[in-house]
Design a protein around this motif. Structure first.
Motif, PDB file in Angstrom:
ATOM      1  N   ASP A 160      36.620  10.510  29.646  1.00  0.00           N
ATOM      2  CA  ASP A 160      36.099  10.173  28.325  1.00  0.00           C
ATOM      3  C   ASP A 160      37.034   9.178  27.639  1.00  0.00           C
ATOM      4  O   ASP A 160      38.121   8.866  28.149  1.00  0.00           O
ATOM      5  N   ASP A 161      36.627   8.651  26.484  1.00  0.00           N
ATOM      6  CA  ASP A 161      37.495   7.699  25.787  1.00  0.00           C
ATOM      7  C   ASP A 161      38.522   8.458  24.947  1.00  0.00           C
ATOM      8  O   ASP A 161      38.393   9.663  24.694  1.00  0.00           O
ATOM      9  N   ALA A 162      39.544   7.728  24.525  1.00  0.00           N
ATOM     10  CA  ALA A 162      40.692   8.352  23.871  1.00  0.00           C
ATOM     11  C   ALA A 162      40.295   9.108  22.605  1.00  0.00           C
ATOM     12  O   ALA A 162      40.827  10.195  22.327  1.00  0.00           O
ATOM     13  N   SER A 163      39.365   8.556  21.827  1.00  0.00           N
ATOM     14  CA  SER A 163      38.992   9.218  20.582  1.00  0.00           C
ATOM     15  C   SER A 163      38.332  10.567  20.843  1.00  0.00           C
ATOM     16  O   SER A 163      38.609  11.550  20.138  1.00  0.00           O
ATOM     17  N   ASN A 164      37.478  10.629  21.863  1.00  0.00           N
ATOM     18  CA  ASN A 164      36.834  11.894  22.190  1.00  0.00           C
ATOM     19  C   ASN A 164      37.827  12.894  22.771  1.00  0.00           C
ATOM     20  O   ASN A 164      37.760  14.099  22.484  1.00  0.00           O
ATOM     21  N   ILE A 165      38.741  12.399  23.610  1.00  0.00           N
ATOM     22  CA  ILE A 165      39.769  13.286  24.160  1.00  0.00           C
ATOM     23  C   ILE A 165      40.602  13.876  23.025  1.00  0.00           C
ATOM     24  O   ILE A 165      40.869  15.085  22.984  1.00  0.00           O
ATOM     25  N   GLY A 166      41.007  13.024  22.084  1.00  0.00           N
ATOM     26  CA  GLY A 166      41.795  13.509  20.951  1.00  0.00           C
ATOM     27  C   GLY A 166      41.035  14.532  20.136  1.00  0.00           C
ATOM     28  O   GLY A 166      41.609  15.537  19.686  1.00  0.00           O
ATOM     29  N   GLY A 167      39.732  14.309  19.944  1.00  0.00           N
ATOM     30  CA  GLY A 167      38.936  15.258  19.178  1.00  0.00           C
ATOM     31  C   GLY A 167      38.820  16.602  19.872  1.00  0.00           C
ATOM     32  O   GLY A 167      38.935  17.658  19.235  1.00  0.00           O
ATOM     33  N   VAL A 168      38.580  16.577  21.188  1.00  0.00           N
ATOM     34  CA  VAL A 168      38.455  17.830  21.942  1.00  0.00           C
ATOM     35  C   VAL A 168      39.771  18.601  21.950  1.00  0.00           C
ATOM     36  O   VAL A 168      39.784  19.830  21.827  1.00  0.00           O
ATOM     37  N   MET A 169      40.885  17.874  22.075  1.00  0.00           N
ATOM     38  CA  MET A 169      42.178  18.534  22.233  1.00  0.00           C
ATOM     39  C   MET A 169      42.872  18.825  20.904  1.00  0.00           C
ATOM     40  O   MET A 169      43.957  19.403  20.896  1.00  0.00           O
ATOM     41  N   ARG A 170      42.275  18.448  19.801  1.00  0.00           N
ATOM     42  CA  ARG A 170      42.938  18.610  18.502  1.00  0.00           C
ATOM     43  C   ARG A 170      43.329  20.068  18.242  1.00  0.00           C
ATOM     44  O   ARG A 170      44.407  20.349  17.728  1.00  0.00           O
ATOM     45  N   GLU A 171      42.440  20.982  18.581  1.00  0.00           N
ATOM     46  CA  GLU A 171      42.720  22.389  18.327  1.00  0.00           C
ATOM     47  C   GLU A 171      43.287  23.114  19.541  1.00  0.00           C
ATOM     48  O   GLU A 171      43.575  24.306  19.464  1.00  0.00           O
ATOM     49  N   ARG A 172      43.457  22.390  20.635  1.00  0.00           N
ATOM     50  CA  ARG A 172      43.950  23.022  21.861  1.00  0.00           C
ATOM     51  C   ARG A 172      45.364  22.593  22.219  1.00  0.00           C
ATOM     52  O   ARG A 172      45.911  23.058  23.225  1.00  0.00           O
ATOM     53  N   SER A 173      45.952  21.691  21.432  1.00  0.00           N
ATOM     54  CA  SER A 173      47.276  21.186  21.776  1.00  0.00           C
ATOM     55  C   SER A 173      48.018  20.743  20.529  1.00  0.00           C
ATOM     56  O   SER A 173      47.416  20.538  19.469  1.00  0.00           O
ATOM     57  N   ARG A 174      49.327  20.585  20.671  1.00  0.00           N
ATOM     58  CA  ARG A 174      50.138  20.084  19.566  1.00  0.00           C
ATOM     59  C   ARG A 174      50.040  18.572  19.439  1.00  0.00           C
ATOM     60  O   ARG A 174      50.088  18.026  18.335  1.00  0.00           O
ATOM     61  N   ALA A 175      49.927  17.902  20.582  1.00  0.00           N
ATOM     62  CA  ALA A 175      49.857  16.438  20.581  1.00  0.00           C
ATOM     63  C   ALA A 175      49.289  15.972  21.915  1.00  0.00           C
ATOM     64  O   ALA A 175      49.436  16.650  22.938  1.00  0.00           O
ATOM     65  N   VAL A 176      48.631  14.812  21.890  1.00  0.00           N
ATOM     66  CA  VAL A 176      48.100  14.214  23.110  1.00  0.00           C
ATOM     67  C   VAL A 176      48.676  12.814  23.246  1.00  0.00           C
ATOM     68  O   VAL A 176      48.624  12.013  22.297  1.00  0.00           O
ATOM     69  N   HIS A 177      49.224  12.522  24.412  1.00  0.00           N
ATOM     70  CA  HIS A 177      49.799  11.208  24.692  1.00  0.00           C
ATOM     71  C   HIS A 177      48.902  10.512  25.715  1.00  0.00           C
ATOM     72  O   HIS A 177      48.599  11.071  26.774  1.00  0.00           O
ATOM     73  N   PHE A 178      48.493   9.290  25.405  1.00  0.00           N
ATOM     74  CA  PHE A 178      47.625   8.535  26.304  1.00  0.00           C
ATOM     75  C   PHE A 178      48.462   7.559  27.118  1.00  0.00           C
ATOM     76  O   PHE A 178      49.303   6.839  26.581  1.00  0.00           O
ATOM     77  N   LEU A 179      48.226   7.552  28.418  1.00  0.00           N
ATOM     78  CA  LEU A 179      49.014   6.745  29.345  1.00  0.00           C
ATOM     79  C   LEU A 179      48.101   5.720  30.010  1.00  0.00           C
ATOM     80  O   LEU A 179      47.000   6.057  30.459  1.00  0.00           O
ATOM     81  N   ALA A 180      48.555   4.483  30.072  1.00  0.00           N
ATOM     82  CA  ALA A 180      47.758   3.421  30.683  1.00  0.00           C
ATOM     83  C   ALA A 180      48.657   2.541  31.547  1.00  0.00           C
ATOM     84  O   ALA A 180      49.790   2.224  31.167  1.00  0.00           O
TER      85      ALA A 180
END
Length: 299
Positions: A53-73
């Motif tokens: 999925d795209d970064a915005s959707n990943i961030g939305g899904v993980m907002r309540e499941r993690s402290r922070a999400v780091h995107f790697l490219a």
């Protein structure tokens, strides 16, 4: 139990529009379960699907499941992964696999897809520090993403890593786990690869047997048979096959698939997908992993 979703183009080629990631996941990872926990394998299969999925959707899904999400490219190979810091210690590292163009996608995605296929197709041998050799395309992409991971500062403290990926993402997952093994302060709880192609020769992949790798293959999925053994590529010995009877009698499975078209034609062009590619769909892997989790929980 969940039935397999219809073989539409949207379901077979992620991201799946409207999909509810981690649905019914009332609890998180079973820390002591490792790869032996069907719950952990299902949750990691969901992360592998989410990585498409795209970064915005990943961030939305993980907002309540993690402290922070780091995107790697990756700057050249254009690989993608995300690292989800769950609690300051346990961290999920999910790699995206080879993408497919879908109706509604922007033309810019063609470039990303071309890079994925370029990574997949570079079969040249790359010497591995642990011995043997690896697939050059996979190794270069894994190196780029590992450098991005290091740059994100996640190695500043000891962490326990839960690593996953589907297809190309599965190859990057096991290669990154091999790199993480060299960092004594970091530990690897589980590596779940789904529909993973081969990453190197027998000498290199034998080193992976010391890692908690759980390689899952669905039925007639053709991708785990690539690159061909005739080119010197091999797999780790640890393998879990979903629907092994279908894989064992491939000709009958193909015949049944073709004969069933009359029941599937309303699903659109996806119904014409060959069985060897149909079984590669990451949504089907996630569905089967969920059903195995339900079966284990019930027993």
């Amino acid at each position: 139990m969940r039935p397999l979703p219809a073989a539409t183009l949207d379901n077979l080629n992620p991201p799946v529009r409207g999909y509810r990631y981690f649905d019914h996941a009332q609890n998180e990872l079973e820390i002591d379960g490792g790869i032996n926990s069907a719950r952990n394998r299902w949750l990691l299969s969901e992360h592998a699907l989410l990585a498409y999925d795209d970064a915005s959707n990943i961030g939305g899904v993980m907002r309540e499941r993690s402290r922070a999400v780091h995107f790697l490219a990756g700057p050249k190979q254009k690989g993608f992964a995300y690292a989800a810091d769950l609690d300051g210690h346990d961290t999920v590292l999910a790699f995206r696999g080879t993408q497919a163009f879908k109706p509604g996608d922007s033309l810019a995605k063609f470039g990303e897809i071309a890079n994925d296929y370029w990574t997949d197709g570079r079969f040249a041998k790359r010497a591995a520090s642990s011995g043997g050799w690896t697939h050059a395309g996979f190794a270069d992409s894994a190196d780029e993403l590992f450098d991005a991971l290091r740059g994100a500062g996640l190695f500043a403290t000891p962490r326990r890593w839960w690593i996953c990926g589907h297809s190309l993402g599965g190859a990057l997952a096991v290669l990154s786990a091999a790199r993480l093994r060299d960092h004594a302060e970091q530990s690897i709880a589980a590596v779940v690869s789904l529909g993973q192609p081969k990453v190197g020769d027998a000498r290199f992949v034998s080193c992976l047997d010391a890692l908690p790798v759980y390689r899952i293959v669905h039925g007639c999925d053709v991708v785990p048979t690539l690159p061909p053994a005739a080119f010197g590529f091999a797999h780790t010995t640890r393998e879990h096959v979903i629907d092994p009877a279908r894989r064992a009698d491939y000709p009958r499975a193909v015949f049944n698939h073709i004969a069933d078209y009359a029941q599937r034609w309303r699903q659109g062009l996806g119904a014409l997908t060959p069985l060897a590619l149909l079984d590669h769909a990451p949504l089907y892997y996630a569905t089967h992993c969920y059903n195995e989790y339900v079966a284990q929980a019930g027993s």
